[in-house]
Scaffold this motif. Structure first.
Motif, mmCIF file in Angstrom:
data_model
loop_
_atom_site.group_PDB
_atom_site.id
_atom_site.type_symbol
_atom_site.label_atom_id
_atom_site.label_comp_id
_atom_site.label_asym_id
_atom_site.label_seq_id
_atom_site.Cartn_x
_atom_site.Cartn_y
_atom_site.Cartn_z
ATOM 1 N N UNK A 144 72.540 40.192 -7.911
ATOM 2 C CA UNK A 144 71.283 39.572 -8.313
ATOM 3 C C UNK A 144 70.898 38.431 -7.377
ATOM 4 N N UNK A 145 69.655 38.496 -6.927
ATOM 5 C CA UNK A 145 69.152 37.469 -6.024
ATOM 6 C C UNK A 145 69.590 37.674 -4.588
ATOM 7 N N UNK A 146 70.454 38.679 -4.351
ATOM 8 C CA UNK A 146 70.925 38.935 -2.995
ATOM 9 C C UNK A 146 69.727 39.255 -2.104
ATOM 10 N N UNK A 147 69.791 38.787 -0.890
ATOM 11 C CA UNK A 147 68.726 39.073 0.054
ATOM 12 C C UNK A 147 68.926 40.477 0.603
ATOM 13 N N UNK A 148 67.984 41.383 0.302
ATOM 14 C CA UNK A 148 68.130 42.731 0.838
ATOM 15 C C UNK A 148 67.865 42.731 2.337
ATOM 16 N N UNK A 149 68.461 43.669 3.010
ATOM 17 C CA UNK A 149 68.187 43.810 4.445
ATOM 18 C C UNK A 149 68.056 45.287 4.754
ATOM 19 N N UNK A 150 67.221 45.590 5.717
ATOM 20 C CA UNK A 150 67.030 46.974 6.128
ATOM 21 C C UNK A 150 68.270 47.417 6.877
#
Length: 167
Positions: free
Chosen positions: A129-135
């Motif tokens: 939760x709240x983790x920064x997604x990355x491509x």
């Protein structure tokens, strides 16, 4: 997956279902045939956290994360894998939101193939939760938590309906 859309739907509490017929130019139609899309399944997830939805962007189009189901996996495991592969965010499937059945037709002919897409409900894992997604996938240009459905979202009507229902 040899599971029919109806068989998958009966495992869950009344997922939303759509069915549409889409004409494709010959070159796009051929790409689908070459990939073996006839009868294939795609899987993905609507992942919600703190009123935001996890999206990925390919070029100028936003989508819910997802992709092709592999032959040796369940639809739920495929959705979890695809979301992680595209965003780096781990999820657990917590339901089935929708099944889209699409019939692709070569423009000007009756030649067609079927493709199905299951959109699951995904809950971020405890550490996510709240983790920064990355491509994390080469085909993905961006991944982000968004508070609104962008105007240039693939199948925007369906995505907006799901966001309204599950946020």
């Amino acid at each position: 997956m040899s599971l029919s859309p109806t068989e998958l739907a009966t495992r869950y509490d009344s997922p939303y279902r759509t069915s549409e017929r889409i004409e494709l130019p010959p070159e796009r139609f051929e790409k689908g045939i070459e990939r073996g899309d006839d009868g294939a399944w795609g899987v993905g997830a609507l992942v919600v956290h703190d009123g935001q939805v996890l999206f990925v962007r390919e070029g100028d189009t936003w989508l819910l994360p997802g992709g092709r189901l592999e032959a040796d996996e369940s639809p739920e495991a495929g959705a979890e894998r695809e979301v992680y592969e595209e965003t780096g965010v781990g999820i657990a499937v917590d339901g089935l939101a929708a099944i889209a059945e699409q019939t692709f037709v070569r423009e000007g002919t009756d030649e067609s193939y079927e493709f199905r897409f299951a959109t699951f409900l995904g809950v971020p894992e405890a550490e996510a939760p709240g983790a920064t997604p990355c491509a994390t996938d080469d085909a993905i240009d961006d991944a982000a938590w968004l508070s609104t459905v962008p105007p240039n979202t693939f199948d925007r009507e369906l995505v907006s309906r799901l966001v309204e229902e599950y946020i």
